[in-house]
Enzyme design. Structure first.
Site, PDB file in Angstrom:
ATOM      1  CG  LEU A  12      69.403 -16.294  17.831  1.00 51.49           C
ATOM      2  CD1 LEU A  12      67.984 -16.833  17.792  1.00 51.49           C
ATOM      3  CD2 LEU A  12      69.633 -14.786  17.900  1.00 51.49           C
ATOM      4  NE  ARG A  19      66.942 -29.047  28.785  1.00 51.78           N
ATOM      5  CZ  ARG A  19      66.693 -29.640  27.582  1.00 51.78           C
ATOM      6  NH1 ARG A  19      66.562 -30.712  27.214  1.00 51.78           N
ATOM      7  NH2 ARG A  19      66.286 -28.560  26.619  1.00 51.78           N
TER       8      ARG A  19
HETATM    9  C1  UD1 Z   1      64.250 -24.201  17.605  1.00 53.57           C
HETATM   10  C2  UD1 Z   1      63.518 -24.131  16.128  1.00 53.57           C
HETATM   11  C3  UD1 Z   1      63.078 -25.471  15.767  1.00 53.57           C
HETATM   12  C4  UD1 Z   1      64.187 -26.436  15.442  1.00 53.57           C
HETATM   13  C5  UD1 Z   1      65.161 -26.424  16.646  1.00 53.57           C
HETATM   14  C6  UD1 Z   1      66.599 -27.119  16.122  1.00 53.57           C
HETATM   15  C7  UD1 Z   1      62.144 -21.905  16.583  1.00 53.57           C
HETATM   16  C8  UD1 Z   1      60.936 -21.625  17.104  1.00 53.57           C
HETATM   17  N1  UD1 Z   1      62.103 -23.269  16.584  1.00 53.57           N
HETATM   18  O1  UD1 Z   1      63.526 -24.762  18.491  1.00 53.57           O
HETATM   19  O2  UD1 Z   1      62.097 -25.516  14.866  1.00 53.57           O
HETATM   20  O3  UD1 Z   1      63.988 -27.827  15.076  1.00 53.57           O
HETATM   21  O4  UD1 Z   1      65.434 -25.057  17.292  1.00 53.57           O
HETATM   22  O5  UD1 Z   1      67.322 -27.237  17.331  1.00 53.57           O
HETATM   23  O6  UD1 Z   1      62.972 -21.399  16.134  1.00 53.57           O
HETATM   24  N2  UD1 Z   1      67.204 -18.162  22.050  1.00 53.57           N
HETATM   25  C9  UD1 Z   1      67.166 -16.821  22.442  1.00 53.57           C
HETATM   26  N3  UD1 Z   1      66.106 -16.329  22.985  1.00 53.57           N
HETATM   27  C10 UD1 Z   1      64.845 -16.892  22.839  1.00 53.57           C
HETATM   28  C11 UD1 Z   1      64.424 -18.086  22.510  1.00 53.57           C
HETATM   29  C12 UD1 Z   1      65.727 -18.614  22.147  1.00 53.57           C
HETATM   30  O7  UD1 Z   1      68.270 -16.370  22.247  1.00 53.57           O
HETATM   31  O8  UD1 Z   1      64.110 -16.105  23.477  1.00 53.57           O
HETATM   32  C13 UD1 Z   1      68.318 -19.102  21.533  1.00 53.57           C
HETATM   33  C14 UD1 Z   1      68.410 -20.128  22.501  1.00 53.57           C
HETATM   34  O9  UD1 Z   1      69.433 -19.936  23.240  1.00 53.57           O
HETATM   35  C15 UD1 Z   1      68.935 -21.132  21.434  1.00 53.57           C
HETATM   36  C16 UD1 Z   1      68.297 -20.894  20.269  1.00 53.57           C
HETATM   37  O10 UD1 Z   1      67.615 -19.532  20.208  1.00 53.57           O
HETATM   38  O11 UD1 Z   1      70.433 -21.068  21.215  1.00 53.57           O
HETATM   39  C17 UD1 Z   1      67.005 -21.772  19.861  1.00 53.57           C
HETATM   40  O12 UD1 Z   1      66.079 -21.800  20.713  1.00 53.57           O
HETATM   41  P1  UD1 Z   1      65.541 -22.969  21.611  1.00 53.57           P
HETATM   42  O13 UD1 Z   1      64.735 -22.758  22.645  1.00 53.57           O
HETATM   43  O14 UD1 Z   1      66.614 -24.221  21.905  1.00 53.57           O
HETATM   44  O15 UD1 Z   1      64.572 -23.566  20.090  1.00 53.57           O
HETATM   45  P2  UD1 Z   1      63.971 -24.804  19.843  1.00 53.57           P
HETATM   46  O16 UD1 Z   1      62.784 -25.154  21.013  1.00 53.57           O
HETATM   47  O17 UD1 Z   1      65.219 -25.994  20.157  1.00 53.57           O
END
Ligand code: UD1
Ligand code: MG
Length: 447
Positions: A12, A19
């Site tokens: 992903l 940031r």
């Molecule tokens: C996520 C987890 C959380 C975990 C944390 C660890 C979920 C719902 N939550 O939260 O339980 O503790 O990671 O770091 O999975 N991304 C996409 N498309 C989207 C949303 C996200 O590609 O629509 C990608 C982001 O670029 C990133 C990753 O998915 O690489 C994680 O997304 P992020 O928003 O960082 O999730 P967290 O809130 O950190």
């Protein structure tokens, strides 16, 4: 023997990365000379993923280009809107539908996960009733992470930070974000996930509770917190770099290199050392450097894309640029720059020289201040120097030019024509001397 389980890794990378405050997409920022995205693709590949799917946002051409560069066969999927991690995984539905036993979900902004941890994460899926394997870690500060919620000692679900109640808030076993999902159950689970939560997002983490409701098993595999460090800003980028540098130095020392002050040597993901290499403090190894057995790299040297032969001595204050290939026992001294040049065994260039686009025969000595003039402002030309040549100090070799073996180039020469083997070439003004000229000059001015 059972056939290896076919594995698809979905990486992903659709997050915005605001940031970082950068014109460069977050996942293209580098750690140890390689983009975060490339680190993650390499790790999941080492963990046995035979197919790679990268999910990115619309308009991220640079991310697509980097993915194609490091993994030409990877499939790219575009998530039209950032509606959550489950939604992002489903963007790669086309790949999931091809049918894989294991689906590995990785985050491109979580680049320090070791291949062994990805492989361990896949492990529990070997058991037929197991639908999901979650990577958990003990967080020093759990704020911001999803918490692993246990009931009767079994993982019942994952609750996102923004959805926690007061008791759950104190739990420290957190979700690293990565998951391995059984391929045949993957779409059935993910397509049932809703968005009724604090952030209105489709949470991948909801797959855990759904699987349990359907009587499927869910496993937790633990990893050190250091590995699941996610990068959101430049401070976290620097922290991740420090972790990676520590790992790379440890590996180099395990393989027999000596670092006088390890924390003052900067390595790249692919730096290679033979046994008994010695590295003094304050050396920078950019990508693509190989150092042969018993070589010494002295302080304040900057090396990129260079191959250093066994027993060579480089520096202090040397600069090796891409395409520098030094043979056995070559000596490169202070303020010497070498680029796209092959130096044969035992060549010495001990002070203040520039060797670019050249081939230098074995045992040739290059005097202080010697320069290959390889560029006329438009085109680069090559210099060829035979074996056992002596290049006098402050000589300019104007390429294209060939110096035959065993030749001597007199100090201060500007060599524009080829020199025959064993000849002496001088290309400078003869010295003239006017007796008592200086004394007469001074007397005239005193009057
Ligand atoms: C996520 C987890 C959380 C975990 C944390 C660890 C979920 C719902 N939550 O939260 O339980 O503790 O990671 O770091 O999975 N991304 C996409 N498309 C989207 C949303 C996200 O590609 O629509 C990608 C982001 O670029 C990133 C990753 O998915 O690489 C994680 O997304 P992020 O928003 O960082 O999730 P967290 O809130 O950190
Ligand atoms: Mg995150």
């Amino acid at each position: 023997m059972t056939a290896p389980r076919r594995c698809l890794a979905i990486v992903l990378a659709a997050g915005e990365g605001k940031r970082m405050r950068s014109h460069l997409p977050k996942v293209l920022h580098e750690l140890a000379g390689r983009s975060m995205l490339a680190h993650v693709l390499a790790a999941v590949t080492s963990a046995g993923a035979e197919r790679l799917a990268i999910v990115t946002a619309p308009g991220q051409e640079k991310v697509v280009a980097e993915a194609k560069r490091v993994a030409p066969s990877a499939q790219i999927f575009i998530q039209a809107e950032p509606l959550g991690t489950a939604h992002a995984v489903l963007a790669a539905k086309g790949a999931i539908e091809e049918g894989f036993e294991d689906i590995l979900v990785a985050f491109a902004d979580t680049p320090l996960v070791e291949p062994e941890s990805f492989a361990r994460l896949r492990g529990p899926l070997g058991e037929p009733s197991c639908a999901i394997s979650v990577l958990g870690f003990e967080a020093a500060d759990p704020r911001g992470y999803g918490r692993l919620i246990f009931q009767d000692q079994e993982l019942a679900g994952i609750r996102e930070d923004k959805d926690l109640n007061e008791t759950e808030r104190h739990l420290t076993l957190c979700n690293g974000g990565l998951m391995a999902i059984a391929g045949e159950k993957c779409l059935g689970l993910l397509e049932s996930i809703g968005r009724a939560n604090a952030q209105g997002e489709y949470y991948l983490t909801d797959a855990v509770a759904l699987a349990r409701q359907r009587g499927l098993k869910v496993a937790v595999v633990r990893a050190p917190e250091e590995e699941v460090l996610g990068i959101n800003d430049r401070s976290q980028l620097a922290a991740a770099e420090a972790v990676l540098q520590g790992r790379l130095r440890r590996k180099a020392m395990e393989r027999g290199a000596t670092f006088l002050a390890p924390e003052r040597v900067h390595l790249s993901f692919d730096t290679e050392f033979g046994r008994d290499v010695m590295v003094e403090p304050d050396v920078f190894f950019g990508p693509g450097v190989k150092v042969g057995e018993g070589a010494t790299i002295r302080g304040f040297s900057h090396l990129v894309g260079a191959e250093i032969g066994p027993g060579a001595i480089v520096g202090p204050f040397a600069r090796l640029r891409p395409g520098a290939v030094l043979g056995k026992d070559v000596h490169i001294g202070n303020f010497v720059e070498v680029k796209a040049s092959m130096l044969g065994e035992g060549v010495k260039a001990n002070h203040l020289a520039y060797i670019g686009d050249a081939t230098i025969g074995a045992r040739t000595n290059i005097g202080a201040g010697a320069i290959t003039c390889n560029y006329d402002g438009f085109t680069k030309f090559r210099t060829t120097v035979g074996e056992g040549v002596f290049i006098g100090v402050n000589s300019a070799l104007v390429a294209p030019v060939t110096i035959g073996e065993g030749a001597y180039i007199g100090t201060g020469s500007v060599i524009t024509k080829d020199v025959a083997p064993d000849a002496l070439a001088l290309a400078r003004e003869r010295q003239i001397e006017k007796p008592f000229w200086a004394k007469a000059f001074r007397n005239k001015h005193r009057k």
